[in-house]
Design a protein around this motif. Structure first.
Motif, PDB file in Angstrom:
ATOM      1  N   PRO A  77       0.823  -1.211   0.000  1.00 27.38           N
ATOM      2  CA  PRO A  77       0.000   0.000   0.000  1.00 27.38           C
ATOM      3  C   PRO A  77       0.856   1.259   0.000  1.00 27.38           C
ATOM      4  O   PRO A  77       1.912   1.311   0.623  1.00 27.38           O
ATOM      5  CB  PRO A  77      -0.804  -0.134   1.296  1.00 27.38           C
ATOM      6  CG  PRO A  77      -0.009  -1.057   2.157  1.00 27.38           C
ATOM      7  CD  PRO A  77       0.666  -2.003   1.218  1.00 27.38           C
ATOM      8  N   PHE A  78       0.387   2.284  -0.724  1.00 27.64           N
ATOM      9  CA  PHE A  78       1.057   3.579  -0.741  1.00 27.64           C
ATOM     10  C   PHE A  78       0.547   4.481   0.379  1.00 27.64           C
ATOM     11  O   PHE A  78       1.288   5.238   0.976  1.00 27.64           O
ATOM     12  CB  PHE A  78       0.803   4.284  -2.079  1.00 27.64           C
ATOM     13  CG  PHE A  78       1.612   3.745  -3.221  1.00 27.64           C
ATOM     14  CD1 PHE A  78       2.900   3.295  -3.037  1.00 27.64           C
ATOM     15  CD2 PHE A  78       1.070   3.702  -4.492  1.00 27.64           C
ATOM     16  CE1 PHE A  78       3.645   2.807  -4.097  1.00 27.64           C
ATOM     17  CE2 PHE A  78       1.805   3.221  -5.561  1.00 27.64           C
ATOM     18  CZ  PHE A  78       3.095   2.768  -5.360  1.00 27.64           C
ATOM     19  N   LEU A  79      -0.757   4.416   0.603  1.00 29.41           N
ATOM     20  CA  LEU A  79      -1.382   5.315   1.569  1.00 29.41           C
ATOM     21  C   LEU A  79      -2.499   4.567   2.279  1.00 29.41           C
ATOM     22  O   LEU A  79      -3.356   3.964   1.634  1.00 29.41           O
ATOM     23  CB  LEU A  79      -1.951   6.549   0.858  1.00 29.41           C
ATOM     24  CG  LEU A  79      -2.705   7.560   1.729  1.00 29.41           C
ATOM     25  CD1 LEU A  79      -1.753   8.223   2.725  1.00 29.41           C
ATOM     26  CD2 LEU A  79      -3.390   8.611   0.856  1.00 29.41           C
ATOM     27  N   THR A  80      -2.482   4.612   3.605  1.00 27.10           N
ATOM     28  CA  THR A  80      -3.520   3.962   4.398  1.00 27.10           C
ATOM     29  C   THR A  80      -4.253   5.015   5.214  1.00 27.10           C
ATOM     30  O   THR A  80      -3.634   5.786   5.951  1.00 27.10           O
ATOM     31  CB  THR A  80      -2.919   2.901   5.336  1.00 27.10           C
ATOM     32  OG1 THR A  80      -2.239   1.910   4.554  1.00 27.10           O
ATOM     33  CG2 THR A  80      -4.010   2.227   6.156  1.00 27.10           C
ATOM     34  N   ILE A  81      -5.568   5.048   5.070  1.00 33.29           N
ATOM     35  CA  ILE A  81      -6.407   6.000   5.790  1.00 33.29           C
ATOM     36  C   ILE A  81      -7.322   5.226   6.724  1.00 33.29           C
ATOM     37  O   ILE A  81      -7.981   4.270   6.307  1.00 33.29           O
ATOM     38  CB  ILE A  81      -7.257   6.846   4.823  1.00 33.29           C
ATOM     39  CG1 ILE A  81      -6.351   7.664   3.893  1.00 33.29           C
ATOM     40  CG2 ILE A  81      -8.207   7.764   5.586  1.00 33.29           C
ATOM     41  CD1 ILE A  81      -7.103   8.372   2.785  1.00 33.29           C
ATOM     42  N   THR A  82      -7.348   5.612   7.973  1.00 29.61           N
ATOM     43  CA  THR A  82      -8.272   5.013   8.932  1.00 29.61           C
ATOM     44  C   THR A  82      -9.183   6.110   9.470  1.00 29.61           C
ATOM     45  O   THR A  82      -8.743   7.235   9.718  1.00 29.61           O
ATOM     46  CB  THR A  82      -7.523   4.338  10.091  1.00 29.61           C
ATOM     47  OG1 THR A  82      -6.651   5.289  10.712  1.00 29.61           O
ATOM     48  CG2 THR A  82      -6.694   3.167   9.591  1.00 29.61           C
ATOM     49  N   ALA A  83     -10.445   5.769   9.639  1.00 32.16           N
ATOM     50  CA  ALA A  83     -11.411   6.754  10.115  1.00 32.16           C
ATOM     51  C   ALA A  83     -12.449   6.076  10.990  1.00 32.16           C
ATOM     52  O   ALA A  83     -12.832   4.925  10.743  1.00 32.16           O
ATOM     53  CB  ALA A  83     -12.091   7.453   8.938  1.00 32.16           C
ATOM     54  N   ALA A  84     -12.874   6.789  12.017  1.00 21.57           N
ATOM     55  CA  ALA A  84     -14.004   6.359  12.841  1.00 21.57           C
ATOM     56  C   ALA A  84     -15.225   7.123  12.356  1.00 21.57           C
ATOM     57  O   ALA A  84     -15.225   8.359  12.336  1.00 21.57           O
ATOM     58  CB  ALA A  84     -13.733   6.643  14.311  1.00 21.57           C
ATOM     59  N   LEU A  85     -16.251   6.408  11.946  1.00 22.03           N
ATOM     60  CA  LEU A  85     -17.398   7.021  11.292  1.00 22.03           C
ATOM     61  C   LEU A  85     -18.561   7.227  12.259  1.00 22.03           C
ATOM     62  O   LEU A  85     -18.662   6.567  13.292  1.00 22.03           O
ATOM     63  CB  LEU A  85     -17.854   6.151  10.121  1.00 22.03           C
ATOM     64  CG  LEU A  85     -16.784   5.789   9.088  1.00 22.03           C
ATOM     65  CD1 LEU A  85     -17.393   4.970   7.960  1.00 22.03           C
ATOM     66  CD2 LEU A  85     -16.098   7.035   8.543  1.00 22.03           C
TER      67      LEU A  85
END
Length: 303
Positions: free
Chosen positions: A204-212
């Motif tokens: 992976p180049f970019l990993t985004i994590t988010a709490a929705l």
């Protein structure tokens, strides 16, 4: 999704005139061949969009091709259509159940059916049946709930839109309710899941994590992000994984099978902070399109 077949198994399957089959779950049931192919190779890609159509039929019979006996109406989740006393399905309207397709039956005995859009392993897009109720319903209503889960198997003497009521031989069920993509390997007549790096063919180049603040469907979110990956960003791919606690992980990678020059350019792009910002913005825009907010959002580029 990607279905890989070991070379030794490929020869055996071809010699036996096997067909690669896909079915989509509705409720807890798989009972129609959504797509089938005889010209499968060692690597096969199958995809779909959550677009549906509703119909009614007078018959459910295993081994027989689905035939719609009513008119067919395009319909989405959270919608309902009324089958009037003449056997005609009316235009869809909103229903109380946001996860289902509801048939209001004013006609009488009928088998409800659902079709959905898919893109087969040859890249051809079509709308094919995915479900027919095995037992007819009487006047009243029936909620049909498509599930982001697909069954894959090899079979003989079967084709797209064939109904079945018995269990399939050596199938694999692929649950995509929490992810938008999956890879399975068929080798020595056994289904396995390759490691993520092998499945994607890249890091992976970019990993985004988010709490929705609300729930999203991984496949839907991935489609919305993918639609933004055009121009200089067209060599990127996106994988989305959704956890039960409303946390989502979005992983940007590089498309497989790029030329050396295209791969080098893509890797140069990811080194620029402006690229990271733009890819993160794509994710935010897609979340907004899904009408869901977030309480945390973190983007981490690969070193």
């Amino acid at each position: 999704m990607t279905i890989n077949i070991a070379s030794g198994d490929l020869g055996i399957l071809k010699a036996g005139k096997y067909v690669l089959c896909f079915a989509k779950k509705v409720g807890s049931t798989y009972n129609v061949v959504w797509s089938s192919a005889t010209d499968f190779l060692e690597s096969n890609t199958f995809s779909w969009t959550p677009q549906y159509a509703l119909f009614g039929t007078n018959t459910f019979r295993g081994g027989v091709t689905v035939k719609a006996d009513t008119n067919v109406v395009p319909i989405g989740l959270g919608s309902q259509s009324t089958l009037d006393n003449n056997g005609h399905l009316g235009d869809p309207s909103s229903s109380a159940d946001p996860t289902s397709i509801t048939l209001i039956n004013n006609y009488g005995s009928i088998h409800p059916g659902v079709s959905s859009v898919c893109t087969d392993i040859n890249g051809n897009t079509s709308t094919n049946p995915i479900y027919v109720a095995e037992n007819p319903i009487v006047k009243g209503s029936d909620a049909l709930t498509p599930v982001e889960s697909v069954m894959v198997w090899f079979d003989q003497n079967i084709q797209t839109s064939t109904m079945f009521s018995d269990s399939r031989s050596n199938p694999v069920e692929i649950d995509l309710t929490q992810a938008n993509t999956a890879t399975r390997l068929y080798s020595d007549e056994i289904w396995t899941t390759p490691p993520l790096r092998d499945a994607l063919g890249l890091l992976p180049f970019l990993t985004i994590t988010a709490a929705l603040t609300g729930a999203v469907i991984a496949h839907d979110l991935a489609l919305k992000i993918s639609a933004k990956l055009t121009g200089v960003y067209s060599n990127f791919t996106i994988e989305v994984q959704v956890a039960a606690d409303k946390k989502v992980t979005m992983i940007y990678g590089q498309r497989p099978n790029l030329t050396a020059a295209a791969s080098k350019l893509t890797r140069q792009l990811i080194q620029a902070s402006s690229t990271v910002d733009q890819l993160a913005q794509f994710a935010l825009q897609a979340l907004a399109q899904c009408q869901v907010g977030y309480t945390s959002f973190d983007a981490v580029a690969a070193p």
